[in-house]
Design a protein around this motif. Structure first.
Motif, PDB file in Angstrom:
ATOM      1  N   ASP A  45     -17.102 -10.967  96.634  1.00 24.47           N
ATOM      2  CA  ASP A  45     -15.991 -11.918  96.590  1.00 24.47           C
ATOM      3  C   ASP A  45     -16.443 -13.322  96.976  1.00 24.47           C
ATOM      4  OD1 ASP A  45     -14.376  -9.926  95.707  1.00 24.47           O
ATOM      5  OD2 ASP A  45     -13.407  -9.552  97.640  1.00 24.47           O
ATOM      6  N   VAL A  46     -17.099 -13.967  96.061  1.00 23.32           N
ATOM      7  CA  VAL A  46     -17.585 -15.323  96.314  1.00 23.32           C
ATOM      8  C   VAL A  46     -16.792 -16.314  95.467  1.00 23.32           C
ATOM      9  CG1 VAL A  46     -19.579 -16.883  96.138  1.00 23.32           C
ATOM     10  CG2 VAL A  46     -19.904 -14.500  96.865  1.00 23.32           C
ATOM     11  N   ILE A  47     -16.319 -17.366  96.115  1.00 20.96           N
ATOM     12  CA  ILE A  47     -15.604 -18.455  95.437  1.00 20.96           C
ATOM     13  C   ILE A  47     -16.497 -19.694  95.544  1.00 20.96           C
ATOM     14  CG2 ILE A  47     -13.525 -19.892  95.463  1.00 20.96           C
ATOM     15  CD1 ILE A  47     -12.374 -17.494  97.324  1.00 20.96           C
ATOM     16  N   LEU A  48     -16.750 -20.348  94.431  1.00 20.18           N
ATOM     17  CA  LEU A  48     -17.563 -21.569  94.458  1.00 20.18           C
ATOM     18  C   LEU A  48     -16.660 -22.781  94.674  1.00 20.18           C
ATOM     19  CD1 LEU A  48     -19.707 -20.576  91.369  1.00 20.18           C
ATOM     20  CD2 LEU A  48     -20.430 -20.473  93.768  1.00 20.18           C
ATOM     21  N   CYS A  49     -17.164 -23.823  95.312  1.00 21.11           N
ATOM     22  CA  CYS A  49     -16.356 -25.037  95.498  1.00 21.11           C
ATOM     23  C   CYS A  49     -17.189 -26.290  95.270  1.00 21.11           C
ATOM     24  CB  CYS A  49     -15.725 -25.057  96.895  1.00 21.11           C
ATOM     25  SG  CYS A  49     -14.695 -26.522  97.157  1.00 21.11           S
ATOM     26  N   GLU A  50     -16.868 -26.997  94.176  1.00 19.92           N
ATOM     27  CA  GLU A  50     -17.514 -28.285  93.867  1.00 19.92           C
ATOM     28  C   GLU A  50     -16.959 -29.340  94.816  1.00 19.92           C
ATOM     29  OE1 GLU A  50     -19.767 -29.786  91.905  1.00 19.92           O
ATOM     30  OE2 GLU A  50     -19.060 -31.796  92.413  1.00 19.92           O
ATOM     31  N   ARG A  51     -17.838 -30.110  95.448  1.00 23.22           N
ATOM     32  CA  ARG A  51     -17.380 -31.110  96.422  1.00 23.22           C
ATOM     33  C   ARG A  51     -18.123 -32.429  96.297  1.00 23.22           C
ATOM     34  NH1 ARG A  51     -21.291 -33.048  99.059  1.00 23.22           N
ATOM     35  NH2 ARG A  51     -20.339 -33.097 101.123  1.00 23.22           N
ATOM     36  N   GLY A  52     -18.695 -32.650  95.112  1.00 20.08           N
ATOM     37  CA  GLY A  52     -19.368 -33.932  94.909  1.00 20.08           C
ATOM     38  C   GLY A  52     -20.852 -33.818  95.186  1.00 20.08           C
ATOM     39  N   ILE A  53     -21.624 -34.554  94.444  1.00 18.00           N
ATOM     40  CA  ILE A  53     -23.073 -34.554  94.604  1.00 18.00           C
ATOM     41  C   ILE A  53     -23.548 -35.955  94.969  1.00 18.00           C
ATOM     42  CG2 ILE A  53     -23.453 -32.609  93.040  1.00 18.00           C
ATOM     43  CD1 ILE A  53     -24.261 -34.629  90.866  1.00 18.00           C
TER      44      ILE A  53
END
Lengths: 330, 330, 330, 330
Positions: D231-239
């Motif tokens: 149960d892994v959720i990815l989260c984009e938060r800026g690079i």
């Protein structure tokens, strides 16, 4: 090139891909792996065909095998190019130094600078008469009057001239006054300009674009070479990164990377590469250590009065000291 | 600007700095902190003076307070600019869509594309007759013949034309055939070209440079505006980053950032921004959600046959579907 | 810090801002410019207060004047730190060389490597027993067994040991076997780990994070220093950029930049910095030219058999030749 | 993988390469092109073997064909994963919103915030009890006391909890109080921590590292998945990029890119992604338009008093308005 099929590509998609490659004049060979089928295509790999192949049903990706530049490559010409400009040879293992102000300002400034370059053992006088500036309100250079000043000062001191050209219409005029024509970082992909200087019978120094890959840079050189001018000198001047303590990040590893990929000589510009005077001597020495064929250094008789890039210009005395440390001037 | 003195600056260095600011026509006020003295200088802050001040004894750094662009700023013009091109208004809150192939190839290609753009509710036909290509061996466009094809197709379909100009000598010719002149990413800092289009009486779309900051981009716009052409449209098209799954990284936050800093309208190009057809619809929708005034989208009747940028071009049907999802075509 | 008010800030917003600064214990001075009012605030500038001030009505931006690190700064300690580890001094102007494999693999590998390091004039044996690997399926190191191998080989050869620790629970164990504890790039901001090694009585080598600014790096050093451990060595190992011909872009200008900002010694790792064996010697020489206090180099008796990072490891003979070129081994 | 031989590789080098591939258990097929010989090797492509092959005589480069992650890939699991946490489903096409302060500060702050999240239609309360901060002198969170505050507030309001864990030793404790365990950007490659949360029976939200490629990010997810936690959720938060008007550059194209590569759900964090409150609503809407499964938003009852990240936190009212615009709260 290698055409990688999708994991769920059908037999008929694979057959169709083989058929299309054949029609385009490619040889091909198909490899059936556990999870993917890949097809090796042999023949001339223009980027056009790679784009085409990406469109075919069942194709996942296309991997190039050959480099896209030819005339610039070491494969094309295994021995290093030595570029002769009057009595100066660039690329023969001896360090060549070009120095001078960012912008040509006055006869006196150029005369003093030229004397200092000559006295310190440098071979080339640099200075801009046409300045590409980020702001339309900044000083943009004196044009032909500036070209005359730098030419005059260099002739008197017995130095070669390098100066920048920024638009196709000025190429002939600039070429009259200079020994080496410089293409600046902002114009590395100004293809009209590249084609124009590609028709000159004079060496061209091509600075790396602000955020150009080494491959794009060599492709820009290819524009000049493919017009018939084989005397191209590359100049690393720092690339754009997230780091803010320096104006750019000087990519010194570009020098040995280029030495493996191309036969063209490579200069390093530690002044634009760092943007800060106090970092220039250390980076100039490192550039020599890493194998650069030459240095392009900004110096000014009075940096505090410079009309452009004062903060990264060495004073004439500091330049003389650096040249001594580099083994010139015993 | 703020002049920050070094921690060990002497009283006489501080006094000398104040004196110099005064001579240059600045007001100043000196603040004695626990670890640093800083001097606030009031007056016109040209970058020249900031460089000068950096040279003075005892000065550690100089911090600008004002933005370097003027005509492009919201302070100069608080209300958003609406640019009218024939019957199309750009920047008035309604989405404007420009679509077409990367390169103009044939009359039939342009005719089919124009019909599709019109049918889907688009207002502008795009297509390049002069193509700046990374490789000298790639297709470079059909020039004037291409301009005629796009103009003809657009006129027949009742669309406006946008097409790119890549060198100063072509500006008048291109301007004859197009409604909006496009400056591409590689030419964002081609100042000769910017000055030339700054003298036109036609809108200019200025794409963001490959690795340009938003400030540099607005300074490039300032070049055009300061020549007298106030109709500049900005177009975000992705920036260079380390990520390789996309051709560029589309910086959608640039849209609300620009909306705060400038009065100029902002387009987004999701095709160059991603380089992959399957990402275009999602990013187009996101661009609208984020407040873009318009979209610039690559489409082609047969992407598999496109002479340039096929992999990022939408098929005509996918484009129609996207337009429907965006609320055009009910 | 400098609080810059918006161009349309009202007199009462300005007064309120002054009032709040006063309540927070700041001195302040207000400068009325032509287009902006700025308020200089003197006192301790925690980032907390800068964030707070950004929230106040009429405030446009807040500009810090002081650096956020203290113990790491040259202002705090003007003379360069020399770190003594047994009979080796780091930072006293003489080059120190640490070399060895990426991963500790066998007793024989370590014995051969240690002999080669010693014979070539190196002072420190490197090798990883805990390997942070991008893939969970890659070799992760032999743990304590590996620590024993490297310690044994170094003792026999008369070398110091440097090895990496990757998690707080292992710090004591690793510290038992090593002279210098290494914090890798991926853990530069693993603050639990930094605090733990900050309590050791052993030097710590802190590698620069993959995409860390120099300021963030010095803040990470500050974590260690503020726990009481003053023996921190910095190690530049390349930063992430868009360029793909090298694994990272080695930022050699970081060395003179750090020399100006901090008293801590600086190593350079040309192996991770480039990722390619054939680039290591040139970049090692450049690192020395630029003023590095030491080098961290990957070498292996048989790179083709290395369990990790073979492509960037020098063979023992090439290492000996490099050391000769660097002036060791006459 | 594809092994590309050098242009001057000899027949015996080619034969030796084939022999070695065979010994390593690979099938192979050799393709003779005009300028290069390439050898397609079929079988399991561990990065170890690719490094090995690079060392063989005559080999120029090795090109991987398969992705290095398995459990995270869409090939492994074609249908999208839906993660159920109590009565909330993540990844089933409906937007899930987690909101709350950067740091848990007081019971009252959490109570007010939880009420606002619930009232606006959000499902999850966020808030940090352990804060990884760039400066050792910044507020580091209240630890267990903070965990109790957020848990209590969420239970009262009928919300789920998400909170960050920063070191392996705290994993069990944090897991007791939270429904979803968050791994922050700085710890994306803290492999000890990843393995530890990989053993939990709770969902993990894995934020993208500061300058991580999408491939590295999926490899980090693979660390968790390969320990048994699916149960892994990815989260984009800026690079991290060179642009400075925003704290990071929010890479929204990562969402459709991930949707093609992996079956895992994807959140977007527009607060860290921009660092500026006034950009959050536009980017939140864009994230939804681009197909995100959820949003992670920083909100605070009084941002001007926030102990961390105030400038990027929405006020409760602005959050309610955003939720209304997103279609919650009619």
């Amino acid at each position: 090139m290698i055409v990688v099929m999708k994991p769920d590509a059908t037999q008929s998609q694979i057959a169709a891909t083989e058929q299309k490659l054949k029609q385009l004049g490619f040889g091909y060979q198909t490899i059936v792996g556990e999870q993917r089928v890949v097809i090796g295509a042999t023949g001339d790999q223009r980027d056009k065909v790679m784009s085409l192949a990406l469109e075919w049903d069942g194709v996942e990706k296309v991997v190039p095998i050959l480099q896209p530049y030819k005339l610039a490559s070491r494969e094309f010409r295994p021995e290093s190019s030595v570029i002769k400009v009057k009595d100066v040879a660039i690329g023969n293992g001896e360090l060549v130094v070009a120095a001078g102000p960012c912008a040509v300002e006055t006869d006196e400034q150029m005369r003093k600078t030229a004397a200092a370059v000559k006295a310190a053992g440098g071979q080339i006088l640099r200075g801009g008469a046409y300045k590409p500036r980020t702001s339309p309100y900044s000083f943009q250079g004196y044009g032909v009057a500036g070209l005359k000043m730098i030419k005059h000062a260099a002739d008197d001191a017995g130095l070669l001239v390098i100066t920048e050209v920024v638009e196709p219409n000025d190429v002939e005029t600039v070429a009259e006054y200079t020994d080496i024509v410089q293409i600046g970082a902002r114009n590395m992909q100004n293809y009209s300009l590249l084609k124009k200087v590609g028709k000159l019978h004079q060496p061209v120094m091509l600075k790396r674009g602000l955020a150009s890959t080494i491959e794009e840079w060599l492709m820009a050189a290819e524009y000049i070479l493919s017009e018939g001018n084989s005397d191209v000198i590359l100049c690393e001047r720092g690339i754009r990164t997230y780091e803010t303590t320096t104006r750019n990040t000087l990519d010194l590893s570009a020098v040995p990377v280029l030495k493996a990929l191309t036969h063209l000589p490579v200069f390093v510009d530690p002044s634009h590469g760092t943007g800060k005077r106090h970092l220039v001597p250390a980076m100039a020495k490192a550039a020599v250590a890493v194998g650069a064929d030459g240095l392009l250094i900004e110096i000014h008789p009075n940096p505090a009065e410079a009309l452009s890039d004062g903060p990264q210009s060495l004073e004439l005395e500091s330049f003389a000291m650096l040249m001594r440390q580099l083994g010139y001037l015993h």
